[in-house]
Design an enzyme around this catalytic site. Structure first.
Site, short mmCIF file in Angstrom:
data_model
loop_
_atom_site.label_atom_id
_atom_site.label_comp_id
_atom_site.label_asym_id
_atom_site.label_seq_id
_atom_site.Cartn_x
_atom_site.Cartn_y
_atom_site.Cartn_z
N HIS A 262 -4.01 19.94 -17.21
CA HIS A 262 -4.18 21.34 -16.76
C HIS A 262 -5.41 21.50 -15.86
O HIS A 262 -5.58 22.53 -15.23
CB HIS A 262 -4.19 22.33 -17.94
CG HIS A 262 -5.43 22.32 -18.79
ND1 HIS A 262 -5.68 23.29 -19.73
CD2 HIS A 262 -6.49 21.46 -18.85
CE1 HIS A 262 -6.83 23.02 -20.33
NE2 HIS A 262 -7.34 21.92 -19.81
N ASP A 263 -6.24 20.45 -15.78
CA ASP A 263 -7.40 20.50 -14.87
C ASP A 263 -7.00 20.20 -13.42
O ASP A 263 -7.84 20.31 -12.52
CB ASP A 263 -8.44 19.44 -15.27
CG ASP A 263 -9.14 19.77 -16.58
OD1 ASP A 263 -9.13 20.94 -16.98
OD2 ASP A 263 -9.69 18.84 -17.20
N GLU A 291 -0.75 20.11 -24.25
CA GLU A 291 -1.11 21.16 -23.30
C GLU A 291 -0.41 22.46 -23.69
O GLU A 291 0.61 22.44 -24.39
CB GLU A 291 -0.62 20.80 -21.87
CG GLU A 291 -1.34 19.63 -21.22
CD GLU A 291 -2.68 20.00 -20.58
OE1 GLU A 291 -3.08 21.18 -20.63
OE2 GLU A 291 -3.33 19.08 -20.05
N GLU A 324 -2.32 26.42 -16.01
CA GLU A 324 -1.44 26.27 -17.15
C GLU A 324 -0.01 26.33 -16.62
O GLU A 324 0.25 26.97 -15.61
CB GLU A 324 -1.68 27.37 -18.18
CG GLU A 324 -3.09 27.40 -18.75
CD GLU A 324 -3.53 26.09 -19.39
OE1 GLU A 324 -2.66 25.34 -19.88
OE2 GLU A 324 -4.73 25.78 -19.39
C1 LIG Z 1 -10.88 18.91 -20.29
S1 LIG Z 1 -11.53 17.35 -20.68
C2 LIG Z 1 -10.48 16.81 -22.02
C3 LIG Z 1 -11.16 15.83 -22.93
C4 LIG Z 1 -10.35 15.40 -24.17
N1 LIG Z 1 -9.05 14.88 -23.82
C5 LIG Z 1 -10.23 16.55 -25.14
O1 LIG Z 1 -9.18 17.19 -25.19
O2 LIG Z 1 -11.21 16.84 -25.83
C6 LIG Z 1 -11.03 16.34 -19.34
C7 LIG Z 1 -11.60 14.95 -19.41
O3 LIG Z 1 -11.12 14.24 -18.25
C8 LIG Z 1 -12.18 13.38 -17.81
N2 LIG Z 1 -11.94 13.02 -16.41
C9 LIG Z 1 -12.08 13.80 -15.31
N3 LIG Z 1 -11.78 13.10 -14.21
C10 LIG Z 1 -11.44 11.83 -14.63
C11 LIG Z 1 -11.02 10.66 -13.93
N4 LIG Z 1 -10.90 10.66 -12.62
N5 LIG Z 1 -10.75 9.55 -14.67
C12 LIG Z 1 -10.87 9.55 -16.04
N6 LIG Z 1 -11.25 10.67 -16.74
C13 LIG Z 1 -11.54 11.80 -16.04
C14 LIG Z 1 -13.42 14.24 -18.02
O4 LIG Z 1 -14.60 13.47 -18.00
C15 LIG Z 1 -13.12 14.90 -19.36
O5 LIG Z 1 -13.61 14.14 -20.44
#
Ligand SMILES: C[S@@+](CC[C@H](N)C(=O)[O-])C[C@H]1O[C@@H](n2cnc3c(N)ncnc32)[C@H](O)[C@@H]1O
Length: 358
Positions: A262-263, A291, A324
């Site tokens: 969702h990011d 999600e 979302e």
């Molecule tokens: C919203 S957090 C979710 C963390 C975990 N899955 C949770 O639900 O608690 C998104 C995660 O994606 C990681 N992330 C962002 N870009 C990334 C990338 N290019 N490769 C690996 N991880 C990444 C961030 O560091 C973060 O920990």
């Protein structure tokens, strides 16, 4: 005018509608006070202190212990008890006292279901600043609100700001603990036979450590960016691997992604999911996605629908292309990534679990 509540149609007079509109607009204007005052209560340690007492705690005792002004503390407590966040009851000697409620128990700094870290993240100046750029984001599309406020996206910002990175990781961990309990209790069947599981974007490993504890036959691989993995605590049964999910994902029998897709926008999600398919066996592998699914479960239940739509706004303010998605939108990206089938399972949480097979 007619209004239907629980199947009962009620006639509303024009005057009533206008006064309801007045009430609604004041609530809208000052709605932020609830989060701000809750943050204040967490920082003062009110929920933690009340939790250590079985008996109601008087205002005097609370203000003495916390070192606060009794009159200001009284106003904070009056606001929060009015919202059901604490409860007012008489102490043994007839003074007004305060006790915890189900909501305030979630605000202890490190209680089992604590949501305090999430409140502290979302109410931080860093996360509030992008909201001032929301209209520019909507009008121009190309200016992500977080980047407009901070000059870089949220993950780049976290990389160079260890304090904010800790705030993010703690907040994600507290959310993960709550959602994982719902998954472990309701989806145990799906983890049978999975020998190794890679948690893509797994943060500090909280999720995987809970899964490995519940299903000890699983070898856990927690995969995240270098600055996240380098400060992740040691978790029994979990190895931390650093990398970039847009390049590749470590091999495992199954991949797990919670609150990651969702990011990102659709094309980015398709790229991440293609890398997940590369990492798992073609015949027996699966990808497990946790999600929200708009218009599914949360379409039916009003309160969960509200939370899902709020989360969508959070994605708009805090990520570049995140959002979302509805069941139809999930089907689109899963098919484009190359999955042959998928199913969506509802759990008692804001999120659903999506199982996708190559
Ligand atoms: C919203 S957090 C979710 C963390 C975990 N899955 C949770 O639900 O608690 C998104 C995660 O994606 C990681 N992330 C962002 N870009 C990334 C990338 N290019 N490769 C690996 N991880 C990444 C961030 O560091 C973060 O920990």
């Amino acid at each position: 005018m007619e209004q239907e509540t629980n199947g009962v149609v009620r006639l509303i007079h024009k005057g009533e509608e206008e006064s309801q509109a007045q009430e609604d607009i004041w609530n809208c204007i000052f709605g932020f006070t609830e989060m701000a005052v809750v943050k204040c209560a967490i920082e003062l340690g009110i929920p933690d202190f009340l939790d250590t007492h079985q008996q109601p705690v008087s205002l005097n005792k609370l203000s003495n212990v916390l070192g606060c002004s009794a009159s200001l503390l009284y106003r904070i407590l009056r606001f929060l008890t009015n919202r059901g966040i604490f409860k007012e009851v008489s102490t043994e000697n007839g003074e007004t006292g305060y006790v915890q409620t189900h909501v305030s128990r979630l605000l202890r700094r490190d209680g089992e279901n604590s949501m305090a870290a999430l409140v502290l993240l979302e109410s931080s100046p860093v996360m509030l600043a992008p909201w001032h750029y929301l209209s520019a984001r909507v009008a121009k599309e190309n200016t992500a609100a977080f980047s407009a406020a901070h000059g870089k996206d949220v993950w780049e910002y976290a990389k160079t700001n260890p304090e904010h990175s800790k705030l993010i990781n703690d907040a994600l961990a507290c959310h993960a603990r709550v959602t994982m309990r719902a998954i472990i209790d309701n989806c145990a069947e799906i983890f049978k036979g999975i020998e190794s599981l890679v948690d893509v974007g797994g943060g500090n490993g909280t999720t995987l450590s809970m899964l490995v504890k519940a299903f000890p036959w699983i070898k856990g691989i927690n995969f995240d960016l270098p600055h996240v993995v380098s400060v992740a605590p040691h978790c029994h049964g979990v190895v931390h691997v650093e990398g970039d999910m847009f390049d590749s994902v470590p091999n495992a029998h199954a991949a797990f992604l919670m609150s990651v897709l969702h990011d990102w926008g659709d094309d980015e999600c398709i790229q991440i999911l293609k890398n997940c398919i590369e990492a798992i066996p073609k015949d027996t592998g699966k990808v497990i996605i946790v999600e929200a699914v708009l218009e599914g479960k949360i379409g039916k239940e009003k309160s969960l629908k509200d939370v899902g739509l709020m989360l969508d706004m959070i994605m708009m303010a805090h990520t570049s292309n995140g959002k979302e998605r509805s069941a139809k939108e999930w089907a689109h990206i899963l098919t484009e990534a190359g999955f042959s089938r998928h199913s969506i399972v509802q759990i008692p949480a804001i999120e659903c679990v999506i199982f996708a097979y190559p």
